[in-house]
Design a protein around this motif. Structure first.
Motif, PDB file in Angstrom:
ATOM      1  N   SER A  12       0.718  -1.302  -0.099  1.00 29.46           N
ATOM      2  CA  SER A  12       0.079   0.065  -0.243  1.00 29.46           C
ATOM      3  C   SER A  12       0.875   1.330   0.174  1.00 29.46           C
ATOM      4  O   SER A  12       1.881   1.225   0.550  1.00 29.46           O
ATOM      5  CB  SER A  12      -0.851   0.151   1.121  1.00 29.46           C
ATOM      6  OG  SER A  12      -0.346   0.229   2.405  1.00 29.46           O
ATOM      7  N   ARG A  35      -3.597  -0.925  -2.467  1.00 35.31           N
ATOM      8  CA  ARG A  35      -4.207   0.272  -1.609  1.00 35.31           C
ATOM      9  C   ARG A  35      -3.306   1.555  -2.179  1.00 35.31           C
ATOM     10  O   ARG A  35      -2.105   1.520  -1.785  1.00 35.31           O
ATOM     11  CB  ARG A  35      -4.438   0.069  -0.524  1.00 35.31           C
ATOM     12  CG  ARG A  35      -5.117   1.144   0.165  1.00 35.31           C
ATOM     13  CD  ARG A  35      -5.692   0.966   1.441  1.00 35.31           C
ATOM     14  NE  ARG A  35      -6.213   2.112   2.302  1.00 35.31           N
ATOM     15  CZ  ARG A  35      -5.729   2.916   3.090  1.00 35.31           C
ATOM     16  NH1 ARG A  35      -4.517   2.358   3.628  1.00 35.31           N
ATOM     17  NH2 ARG A  35      -6.326   3.984   3.608  1.00 35.31           N
ATOM     18  N   LEU A  82      -6.984  -0.609  -9.976  1.00 38.38           N
ATOM     19  CA  LEU A  82      -7.107  -0.160  -8.535  1.00 38.38           C
ATOM     20  C   LEU A  82      -7.471   1.090  -8.821  1.00 38.38           C
ATOM     21  O   LEU A  82      -7.105   2.118  -9.555  1.00 38.38           O
ATOM     22  CB  LEU A  82      -5.367  -0.174  -8.061  1.00 38.38           C
ATOM     23  CG  LEU A  82      -5.559   0.341  -6.459  1.00 38.38           C
ATOM     24  CD1 LEU A  82      -4.520  -0.489  -5.807  1.00 38.38           C
ATOM     25  CD2 LEU A  82      -5.285   1.670  -6.399  1.00 38.38           C
ATOM     26  N   ASP A  85      -8.336   5.386  -2.612  1.00 34.99           N
ATOM     27  CA  ASP A  85      -9.020   5.801  -1.685  1.00 34.99           C
ATOM     28  C   ASP A  85      -9.751   7.076  -2.147  1.00 34.99           C
ATOM     29  O   ASP A  85      -8.850   7.921  -2.348  1.00 34.99           O
ATOM     30  CB  ASP A  85      -8.440   5.978  -0.340  1.00 34.99           C
ATOM     31  CG  ASP A  85      -7.774   4.663   0.148  1.00 34.99           C
ATOM     32  OD1 ASP A  85      -8.299   3.598  -0.286  1.00 34.99           O
ATOM     33  OD2 ASP A  85      -6.959   4.577   1.317  1.00 34.99           O
ATOM     34  N   ASN A 104      -9.449  -3.658  -6.963  1.00 36.95           N
ATOM     35  CA  ASN A 104      -9.674  -3.184  -5.808  1.00 36.95           C
ATOM     36  C   ASN A 104     -10.297  -2.004  -5.961  1.00 36.95           C
ATOM     37  O   ASN A 104      -9.713  -1.063  -6.704  1.00 36.95           O
ATOM     38  CB  ASN A 104      -8.415  -3.080  -4.819  1.00 36.95           C
ATOM     39  CG  ASN A 104      -8.382  -2.816  -3.472  1.00 36.95           C
ATOM     40  OD1 ASN A 104      -9.402  -1.817  -3.129  1.00 36.95           O
ATOM     41  ND2 ASN A 104      -7.461  -3.168  -2.561  1.00 36.95           N
ATOM     42  N   GLY A 106     -10.812   1.624  -3.671  1.00 33.58           N
ATOM     43  CA  GLY A 106     -10.221   2.205  -2.354  1.00 33.58           C
ATOM     44  C   GLY A 106     -11.542   2.531  -1.180  1.00 33.58           C
ATOM     45  O   GLY A 106     -12.446   2.677  -1.531  1.00 33.58           O
ATOM     46  N   TYR A 107     -10.986   2.414   0.007  1.00 32.56           N
ATOM     47  CA  TYR A 107     -11.780   3.092   0.949  1.00 32.56           C
ATOM     48  C   TYR A 107     -12.251   4.581   0.782  1.00 32.56           C
ATOM     49  O   TYR A 107     -11.913   5.550   0.054  1.00 32.56           O
ATOM     50  CB  TYR A 107     -11.071   3.224   2.353  1.00 32.56           C
ATOM     51  CG  TYR A 107     -10.506   2.071   2.739  1.00 32.56           C
ATOM     52  CD1 TYR A 107     -11.132   1.034   3.342  1.00 32.56           C
ATOM     53  CD2 TYR A 107      -9.132   2.081   3.127  1.00 32.56           C
ATOM     54  CE1 TYR A 107     -10.699  -0.203   3.685  1.00 32.56           C
ATOM     55  CE2 TYR A 107      -8.483   0.861   3.589  1.00 32.56           C
ATOM     56  CZ  TYR A 107      -9.224  -0.175   3.876  1.00 32.56           C
ATOM     57  OH  TYR A 107      -8.863  -1.373   4.379  1.00 32.56           O
TER      58      TYR A 107
END
Length: 116
Positions: A12, A35, A82, A85, A104, A106-107
């Motif tokens: 990350s 991340r 990806l 966030d 993925n 992100g948050y």
């Protein structure tokens, strides 16, 4: 050229990790990075180079790492794996197309996107 190659053991990249590294022109992000924190590349040469932006989204390799304030719909480019966030935080995005292969998201990627 100012260049960073992220090591293969890195999983990350934290928020603001390279923020204000104004000479940073290129980064290699390996596929094991899953991340990327918000504003990790804000105010770098990468961020300020229009070539790196497509449809108001900043890409580094196959990673969507930042966005401008988007109004309307957005298409993440094919081959992206990806989404960082808070990528679309507080934008006026109304629709998004996320291609096959994104591994993925992100948050808080779509935090406070009330029109989505």
């Amino acid at each position: 050229m100012k260049f960073v190659q992220i090591g293969n053991s890195v999983e990350s990249i934290g928020s603001h990790a390279f923020k204000d590294c104004i000479s940073l022109e290129a980064v290699v992000i390996p596929d094991n990075v899953m991340r990327i924190g918000e504003n990790a590349f804000l105010n770098t040469a990468i961020f300020n180079n229009d070539y790196n932006w497509q449809n108001d989204v900043l890409y580094i390799g196959n990673c969507a790492v930042d966005s401008k304030w988007i109004m309307g719909s957005c298409y993440i480019k094919p081959g992206t794996r990806l989404i960082a966030d808070r990528l679309f935080h507080l934008s006026n995005i109304t629709a998004i197309v996320i291609p096959y292969g994104v591994e993925n998201i992100g948050y808080y990627a779509f935090d406070d996107c009330g029109k989505l």
